[in-house]
Write an enzyme that holds these catalytic residues in place. Sequence first.
Site, PDB file in Angstrom:
ATOM      1  N   ASP A 106       0.826  -1.202   0.000  1.00 35.98           N
ATOM      2  CA  ASP A 106       0.000   0.000   0.000  1.00 35.98           C
ATOM      3  C   ASP A 106       0.866   1.261   0.000  1.00 35.98           C
ATOM      4  O   ASP A 106       2.012   1.249   0.464  1.00 35.98           O
ATOM      5  CB  ASP A 106      -0.964   0.018   1.192  1.00 35.98           C
ATOM      6  CG  ASP A 106      -0.254  -0.060   2.534  1.00 35.98           C
ATOM      7  OD1 ASP A 106       0.713  -0.840   2.663  1.00 35.98           O
ATOM      8  OD2 ASP A 106      -0.668   0.660   3.476  1.00 35.98           O
ATOM      9  N   ASP A 140       8.791   4.194  -1.171  1.00 35.69           N
ATOM     10  CA  ASP A 140       8.069   3.663  -0.010  1.00 35.69           C
ATOM     11  C   ASP A 140       6.852   2.855  -0.437  1.00 35.69           C
ATOM     12  O   ASP A 140       5.756   3.365  -0.469  1.00 35.69           O
ATOM     13  CB  ASP A 140       7.657   4.831   0.885  1.00 35.69           C
ATOM     14  CG  ASP A 140       7.129   4.401   2.234  1.00 35.69           C
ATOM     15  OD1 ASP A 140       7.307   3.234   2.599  1.00 35.69           O
ATOM     16  OD2 ASP A 140       6.545   5.263   2.934  1.00 35.69           O
ATOM     17  N   GLU A 183       0.083  -1.017   5.957  1.00 36.57           N
ATOM     18  CA  GLU A 183       1.144  -0.400   6.749  1.00 36.57           C
ATOM     19  C   GLU A 183       0.939   1.093   6.876  1.00 36.57           C
ATOM     20  O   GLU A 183       1.213   1.689   7.928  1.00 36.57           O
ATOM     21  CB  GLU A 183       2.510  -0.690   6.115  1.00 36.57           C
ATOM     22  CG  GLU A 183       3.695  -0.462   7.050  1.00 36.57           C
ATOM     23  CD  GLU A 183       4.215   0.963   7.067  1.00 36.57           C
ATOM     24  OE1 GLU A 183       5.009   1.300   7.962  1.00 36.57           O
ATOM     25  OE2 GLU A 183       3.834   1.761   6.180  1.00 36.57           O
ATOM     26  N   HIS A 225       6.225  10.036   0.927  1.00 37.56           N
ATOM     27  CA  HIS A 225       4.954  10.681   1.276  1.00 37.56           C
ATOM     28  C   HIS A 225       4.818  12.078   0.673  1.00 37.56           C
ATOM     29  O   HIS A 225       3.862  12.791   0.984  1.00 37.56           O
ATOM     30  CB  HIS A 225       4.769  10.764   2.796  1.00 37.56           C
ATOM     31  CG  HIS A 225       4.593   9.435   3.458  1.00 37.56           C
ATOM     32  ND1 HIS A 225       3.914   9.282   4.648  1.00 37.56           N
ATOM     33  CD2 HIS A 225       4.999   8.188   3.114  1.00 37.56           C
ATOM     34  CE1 HIS A 225       3.916   8.001   5.009  1.00 37.56           C
ATOM     35  NE2 HIS A 225       4.579   7.326   4.073  1.00 37.56           N
TER      36      HIS A 225
END
Length: 382
Positions: free
Chosen positions: A74, A106, A140, A355
């Site tokens: 995810d 990530d 996660e 992010h």
Amino acid sequence: MTTLTPTLELAFDLIRRASVTPDDEGCQDVMMQRLKACGFELEPMRIEEVDNFWAKRSGQGQDGPVLCFAGHTDVVPTGPLNAWQYPPFEPLIDEHGMLCGRGAADMKGSLASMIIAVERFVADYPAHKGAISFLITSDEEGPALHGTRAVVDRLAARKERLDWCIVGEPSSTSQLGDIVKNGRRGSLNGKLTVRGTQGHVAYPHLAKNPIHLAAGALAELAAIEWDQGNEFFPPTSFQISNLNSGTGATNVIPGELSCLFNFRFCTESTVESLQQRLTAVLDKHNLDWHIDWQLSGLPFLTEPGELLAAVSDSIKAVTGRDTTPSTTGGTSDGRFIATLGTQVVEIGPLNATIHQLNERIKASDLDLLTEIYYQTLVRLLA
């Protein structure tokens, strides 16, 4: 377009799938198909709305150490699409050699490196020692309730052996492999409610202002030295993240104050000691209070040993640089895996853009990461 390496080809395939938490969008099917082809036994575990899987391949027999690769398919939401230089789920390598796309760092890049490294290792050492396993989740980046935590509970219930674990979180800061995470601080959240008595600002003697009442206690909590840390961890920190009170009117004394706070704590403090010290301050200030506690994870530490040595030696062999173990940063799913008594190390790409809008990493780093994973496998299981 330049021909993609096997690692980059798989990374492209995974990044194309818009697997925003908790959706997996077929990423795990891609991984499981490849693992099945090289002899892994597969165990999909869909728990509530979360896709997970556990996969395992034994070499010479059932005995021997188990090395697990752990990670998540995810990704976090993209934010405004028009703010991205390139569409986030249309991966590409730009003119600077950067792999661009949501999840590049990530952590779909790491997942691709893990799969390719394991495929190569199994082909080279089909009768390897011990066993190789994968623990993959799509939860996660979200609440993390039905992902790795839940899978670990199932593994613990059946006494599944898990000696070493490599988590593919983006650990590097300036150059690939300069930092590996060999532990993480614990995270303890609290929602504090301080109750007063609502009233008119012109008649304060008929009310109790919870903001005024709580101010001294909050200031004292913010100034406390909770511990001094140790050689592995920085000192425990206390931070207030949200503070809310009032009705929106200027002439009303509020009846209640809500405060959200977090402890990032090291092994010098315990959940119980932090709770006791905090509530003692609230009682000292004679507050009418209530706290809802939520423990996100306990601190864990992998001290120097076989796993950390194998990872460090592999980084040195591949990149020529020495790595620095670190326990800084936020939490990861390693906190759940460590409860099994497992040595856990996190090694992955640079974390500079995780992010963020325009997430990207150096494309060539993924092939180096594949080699680091491969050489770690050789050192531990060949």
